[in-house]
Design an enzyme around this catalytic site. Structure first.
Site, PDB file in Angstrom:
ATOM      1  N   GLY A 294       6.611 -12.705  -3.861  1.00 28.90           N
ATOM      2  CA  GLY A 294       7.316 -13.172  -5.064  1.00 28.90           C
ATOM      3  C   GLY A 294       6.584 -14.297  -5.762  1.00 28.90           C
ATOM      4  O   GLY A 294       6.696 -14.475  -6.961  1.00 28.90           O
TER       5      GLY A 294
ATOM      6  N   CYS B  53       6.751 -19.439  -8.245  1.00 29.83           N
ATOM      7  CA  CYS B  53       7.742 -19.591  -9.315  1.00 29.83           C
ATOM      8  C   CYS B  53       9.108 -19.064  -8.870  1.00 29.83           C
ATOM      9  O   CYS B  53      10.123 -19.747  -8.997  1.00 29.83           O
ATOM     10  CB  CYS B  53       7.252 -18.852 -10.563  1.00 29.83           C
TER      11      CYS B  53
ATOM     12  N   LYS C 113      15.359 -24.651 -11.248  1.00 32.20           N
ATOM     13  CA  LYS C 113      16.200 -24.607 -12.453  1.00 32.20           C
ATOM     14  C   LYS C 113      17.629 -24.169 -12.123  1.00 32.20           C
ATOM     15  O   LYS C 113      18.585 -24.585 -12.790  1.00 32.20           O
ATOM     16  CB  LYS C 113      15.583 -23.713 -13.514  1.00 32.20           C
TER      17      LYS C 113
ATOM     18  N   ALA D  45      -6.871 -12.646   2.443  1.00 32.51           N
ATOM     19  CA  ALA D  45      -8.262 -12.229   2.249  1.00 32.51           C
ATOM     20  C   ALA D  45      -9.194 -13.429   2.252  1.00 32.51           C
ATOM     21  O   ALA D  45      -8.785 -14.549   1.946  1.00 32.51           O
ATOM     22  CB  ALA D  45      -8.376 -11.511   0.909  1.00 32.51           C
TER      23      ALA D  45
ATOM     24  N   GLY E 213       6.187 -40.417  -6.146  1.00 33.38           N
ATOM     25  CA  GLY E 213       5.620 -39.672  -7.261  1.00 33.38           C
ATOM     26  C   GLY E 213       6.515 -39.750  -8.474  1.00 33.38           C
ATOM     27  O   GLY E 213       7.727 -40.028  -8.349  1.00 33.38           O
ATOM     28  N   GLY E 214       5.910 -39.520  -9.629  1.00 34.02           N
ATOM     29  CA  GLY E 214       6.681 -39.586 -10.872  1.00 34.02           C
ATOM     30  C   GLY E 214       6.299 -38.482 -11.822  1.00 34.02           C
ATOM     31  O   GLY E 214       6.455 -38.604 -13.030  1.00 34.02           O
TER      32      GLY E 214
ATOM     33  N   GLY F 114       2.325 -34.293  -5.696  1.00 36.34           N
ATOM     34  CA  GLY F 114       1.517 -33.290  -6.401  1.00 36.34           C
ATOM     35  C   GLY F 114       1.055 -32.154  -5.493  1.00 36.34           C
ATOM     36  O   GLY F 114       1.327 -32.137  -4.290  1.00 36.34           O
TER      37      GLY F 114
ATOM     38  N   ASP G  31      -2.596 -21.522 -10.616  1.00 39.08           N
ATOM     39  CA  ASP G  31      -2.728 -22.879 -10.073  1.00 39.08           C
ATOM     40  C   ASP G  31      -4.067 -23.126  -9.379  1.00 39.08           C
ATOM     41  O   ASP G  31      -4.503 -24.272  -9.283  1.00 39.08           O
ATOM     42  CB  ASP G  31      -1.605 -23.151  -9.045  1.00 39.08           C
TER      43      ASP G  31
ATOM     44  N   HIS H 186      23.857 -25.107 -39.902  1.00 33.16           N
ATOM     45  CA  HIS H 186      24.585 -26.360 -39.706  1.00 33.16           C
ATOM     46  C   HIS H 186      25.934 -26.074 -39.044  1.00 33.16           C
ATOM     47  O   HIS H 186      26.605 -25.135 -39.454  1.00 33.16           O
ATOM     48  CB  HIS H 186      24.827 -27.034 -41.060  1.00 33.16           C
TER      49      HIS H 186
HETATM   50  C1  LIG Z   1       9.364 -27.264  -7.588  1.00 33.89           C
HETATM   51  C2  LIG Z   1       8.514 -26.600  -8.642  1.00 33.89           C
HETATM   52  C3  LIG Z   1       9.065 -26.306  -9.880  1.00 33.89           C
HETATM   53  C4  LIG Z   1       8.297 -25.686 -10.865  1.00 33.89           C
HETATM   54  N1  LIG Z   1       8.881 -25.433 -12.072  1.00 33.89           N
HETATM   55  C5  LIG Z   1       8.151 -24.849 -13.056  1.00 33.89           C
HETATM   56  C6  LIG Z   1       8.742 -24.557 -14.315  1.00 33.89           C
HETATM   57  O1  LIG Z   1       9.916 -24.842 -14.558  1.00 33.89           O
HETATM   58  N2  LIG Z   1       7.987 -23.948 -15.253  1.00 33.89           N
HETATM   59  C7  LIG Z   1       6.666 -23.641 -15.031  1.00 33.89           C
HETATM   60  O2  LIG Z   1       6.009 -23.100 -15.926  1.00 33.89           O
HETATM   61  N3  LIG Z   1       6.081 -23.893 -13.824  1.00 33.89           N
HETATM   62  C8  LIG Z   1       6.786 -24.485 -12.839  1.00 33.89           C
HETATM   63  N4  LIG Z   1       6.211 -24.717 -11.622  1.00 33.89           N
HETATM   64  C9  LIG Z   1       4.798 -24.315 -11.400  1.00 33.89           C
HETATM   65  C10 LIG Z   1       4.692 -22.796 -11.168  1.00 33.89           C
HETATM   66  O3  LIG Z   1       5.588 -22.412 -10.151  1.00 33.89           O
HETATM   67  C11 LIG Z   1       3.254 -22.408 -10.802  1.00 33.89           C
HETATM   68  O4  LIG Z   1       2.389 -22.886 -11.828  1.00 33.89           O
HETATM   69  C12 LIG Z   1       3.065 -20.891 -10.680  1.00 33.89           C
HETATM   70  O5  LIG Z   1       4.063 -20.321  -9.889  1.00 33.89           O
HETATM   71  C13 LIG Z   1       1.693 -20.576 -10.100  1.00 33.89           C
HETATM   72  O6  LIG Z   1       1.500 -19.185 -10.022  1.00 33.89           O
HETATM   73  P1  LIG Z   1       0.205 -18.587  -9.306  1.00 33.89           P
HETATM   74  O7  LIG Z   1       0.177 -17.132  -9.601  1.00 33.89           O
HETATM   75  O8  LIG Z   1      -0.981 -19.391  -9.660  1.00 33.89           O
HETATM   76  O9  LIG Z   1       0.416 -18.845  -7.760  1.00 33.89           O
HETATM   77  P2  LIG Z   1       1.593 -18.382  -6.711  1.00 33.89           P
HETATM   78  O10 LIG Z   1       2.792 -17.890  -7.411  1.00 33.89           O
HETATM   79  O11 LIG Z   1       1.706 -19.529  -5.792  1.00 33.89           O
HETATM   80  O12 LIG Z   1       0.940 -17.142  -5.988  1.00 33.89           O
HETATM   81  C14 LIG Z   1      -0.109 -17.277  -5.072  1.00 33.89           C
HETATM   82  C15 LIG Z   1      -0.013 -16.138  -4.069  1.00 33.89           C
HETATM   83  O13 LIG Z   1      -1.267 -16.074  -3.372  1.00 33.89           O
HETATM   84  C16 LIG Z   1      -1.009 -15.700  -2.030  1.00 33.89           C
HETATM   85  N5  LIG Z   1      -2.190 -16.089  -1.255  1.00 33.89           N
HETATM   86  C17 LIG Z   1      -2.590 -17.335  -0.905  1.00 33.89           C
HETATM   87  N6  LIG Z   1      -3.757 -17.280  -0.221  1.00 33.89           N
HETATM   88  C18 LIG Z   1      -4.115 -15.982  -0.157  1.00 33.89           C
HETATM   89  C19 LIG Z   1      -5.226 -15.275   0.405  1.00 33.89           C
HETATM   90  N7  LIG Z   1      -6.205 -15.917   1.035  1.00 33.89           N
HETATM   91  N8  LIG Z   1      -5.250 -13.939   0.299  1.00 33.89           N
HETATM   92  C20 LIG Z   1      -4.255 -13.253  -0.342  1.00 33.89           C
HETATM   93  N9  LIG Z   1      -3.185 -13.873  -0.897  1.00 33.89           N
HETATM   94  C21 LIG Z   1      -3.118 -15.208  -0.805  1.00 33.89           C
HETATM   95  C22 LIG Z   1       0.270 -16.447  -1.693  1.00 33.89           C
HETATM   96  O14 LIG Z   1       0.929 -15.815  -0.604  1.00 33.89           O
HETATM   97  C23 LIG Z   1       1.057 -16.338  -3.008  1.00 33.89           C
HETATM   98  O15 LIG Z   1       1.947 -15.256  -3.010  1.00 33.89           O
HETATM   99  C24 LIG Z   1       6.949 -25.330 -10.605  1.00 33.89           C
HETATM  100  C25 LIG Z   1       6.393 -25.603  -9.346  1.00 33.89           C
HETATM  101  C26 LIG Z   1       7.156 -26.227  -8.382  1.00 33.89           C
HETATM  102  C27 LIG Z   1       6.551 -26.512  -7.038  1.00 33.89           C
END
Ligand SMILES: Cc1cc2nc3c(=O)[nH]c(=O)nc-3n(C[C@H](O)[C@H](O)[C@H](O)COP(=O)(O)OP(=O)(O)OC[C@H]3O[C@@H](n4cnc5c(N)ncnc54)[C@H](O)[C@@H]3O)c2cc1C
Length: 466
Positions: free
Chosen positions: A39, A42, A51, A114, A176-177, A266, A307, A441
């Site tokens: 999943g 996010c 949220k 991987a 943190g802030g 962070g 990320d 309005h």
């Molecule tokens: C508390 C919190 C609240 C947030 N709220 C918001 C918000 O309101 N709005 C917003 O825009 N962003 C928000 N974010 C940030 C947002 O969740 C992330 O920017 C986003 O989910 C990143 O997506 P991603 O695809 O980069 O990584 P992820 O969704 O983290 O996916 C990475 C995937 O890679 C897999 N993986 C890791 N290593 C390997 C490997 N070696 N081989 C194969 N698979 C692997 C993991 O299992 C995971 O499923 C929030 C973050 C946090 C922590």
């Protein structure tokens, strides 16, 4: 050995959407993800659970403020077990939907982690070895534990634990802030926890303007959150009652104690285990993958998005980056890179803080001229009747033609209101274009017309009838 045209490492927001687009373009595609729960951040531990809880805390807060509206609400208290159960149910449903989409897609889903053997070969934890013409690295981020004295040895919650609470903690020290720190500090306070927030930077939400940050801080302090900024943490000690944090602020040494510690300092790119060196993929010292405007890494057939490459931890950008990488790998012509001048960001505190485009800090640094105008929520009829008095709307425009450059909104539902600028900014609209649009309005959105009118007057002062 099985060979793919497009192999995606990580099935979160960036990876899932990249694979969907790549497969749709006819590339033989697979997603490799070893997580027990699929999943992505996010859905499972980021945007959606946070949220869900923040909205619940907002409903609670409004009920507790009922007296302001002439309402008698004898008791509005959180039932944490029910709040937790609702969150678990909703997140379970969102995740199930994503799992189904991953399993029934036009691409293969391989449940393993991987790592690179070389630039075209991946070794999986299930023993498989795969070849790929193109790879997308979208492995996300993980909580970082900076070298703060005592932090590594302390029992500290991360956002994962805070999002999974089924009780009201009596007191929490938030380190943190940034966005996650501020959003969850307010959630904790609103459910009844004593919250102390300790931050190193001089103001909360340091990526935002000091003016916007000051509004959020005022609201926090009005709700009873103790905020310390511009601090230097000297030590963190674990006691039988919980945790103590000693820090310097303005030359004064202070100690604050609480039952729990929340490390919200962070996140860092989740790239350490990928053996990127074997593929020749270059990173910054913190592990962040270096990319160009097409999401290509230093090895052109290997892309990165989300990320793990940044530069922002924002879901809609992770999705756009993944999709762009897939289209580029498929060789589509006339692609456009992501437009940095359309950066959209929302902080879901109350008041919310939302920005789009380019604001003073960036425009000043670039020496770009601009005009700006702002209007406070406490002078707008609709917000006054809603008791939504914190904050303001600010609009920045180019001084000659009045093209909108950016906007900053701090206030109730700023995260929704800011979208009044998304389309216009993408279409390079001017303040005059926006003033031709209808504004109903009385709405909160109507407040946007006041700075627009002021800008219109600044740019083309009204002429007196002859
Ligand atoms: C508390 C919190 C609240 C947030 N709220 C918001 C918000 O309101 N709005 C917003 O825009 N962003 C928000 N974010 C940030 C947002 O969740 C992330 O920017 C986003 O989910 C990143 O997506 P991603 O695809 O980069 O990584 P992820 O969704 O983290 O996916 C990475 C995937 O890679 C897999 N993986 C890791 N290593 C390997 C490997 N070696 N081989 C194969 N698979 C692997 C993991 O299992 C995971 O499923 C929030 C973050 C946090 C922590």
């Amino acid at each position: 050995m099985k060979t793919y045209d497009f192999l995606v490492l990580g099935g979160g927001s960036a990876g899932f959407n990249a694979a969907r687009v790549a497969a749709g373009l006819g590339l033989k595609t697979a997603v490799v993800d070893g997580a027990r729960d699929l999943g992505g951040l996010c859905i499972l531990r980021g945007c959606m659970p946070s949220k869900t809880l923040l909205y619940t805390a907002e409903v609670l807060h409004r009920a507790q403020q009922g007296g302001k509206f002439g309402l008698k609400i004898p008791s509005a208290r959180p039932n944490m077990r029910a709040i937790h159960a609702r969150k678990v149910k909703l997140i379970g449903e969102f995740a199930a939907y994503r799992k189904q989409a991953l399993a029934n897609a036009k691409f293969d889903l391989i449940r393993a982690y991987a790592r690179f053997r070389d630039a075209h070969t991946l070794e999986l934890t299930n023993g498989q070895v795969l070849r790929a013409r193109h790879v997308l690295i979208s492995t996300g981020s993980k909580v970082s534990v900076p070298p703060v004295p005592g932090l590594a040895d302390a029992t500290a919650w991360t956002s994962d634990e805070v999002l999974d609470l089924d009780f009201v903690p009596p007191s929490v020290l938030v380190l943190g802030g940034g966005i996650v720190a501020c959003e969850l500090a307010q959630f904790l306070r609103r459910i009844g926890t004593q919250v102390t927030l300790i931050q190193r930077s001089p103001h909360l939400l340091r990526d935002h303007s000091p003016e916007a940050s000051a509004v959020v801080r005022q609201a926090f302090e009005d709700e009873g959150i103790e905020c310390f900024t511009g601090t230097q943490i000297e030590r963190i000690t674990q006691t039988q009652q919980g945790t103590a944090v000693t820090f310097l602020q303005g030359g004064k040494r202070r100690t604050r104690r609480a039952a729990h510690l929340f490390n919200a300092l962070g996140r860092e790119p989740n790239t350490a285990g990928l053996n990127l060196g074997a593929a020749g993929v270059r990173t910054r010292p913190d592990g962040q993958i270096i990319i160009n405007r097409w999401q290509q890494t230093s090895v052109p057939h290997i892309y990165a998005g989300g990320d793990c490459s940044g530069p922002h931890e924002i879901v809609h950008l992770a999705i756009q980056q993944g999709e762009l990488a897939a289209r580029h790998a498929a060789g589509l012509k006339s692609l456009k890179p992501l437009d940095g001048s359309l950066l959209l960001s929302v902080v879901f505190t109350d008041p919310q803080l939302a920005t789009i485009g380019r604001l003073e800090r960036e425009l000043d640094a670039a020496g770009q001229p601009y005009r700006s105008a702002s209007y406070p929520f406490n002078d707008h009829g609709k917000s006054i009747l809603m008791e939504a008095n914190y904050g303001y709307v600010k609009v920045l425009a180019e001084p000659k033609r009045g093209r909108i450059l950016g906007a900053e909104i701090v206030g109730r539902d700023a995260g929704e209101l800011i979208h009044a600028f998304s389309g216009p900014l993408a279409m390079r609209a001017t303040v005059f274009d926006l003033l031709r649009a209808p504004w109903y309005h009385p709405t909160l959105a109507e407040i946007i017309t006041y700075p627009l009118e002021e800008l219109a007057d600044q740019i083309r002062p009204p002429t007196k009838p002859a």
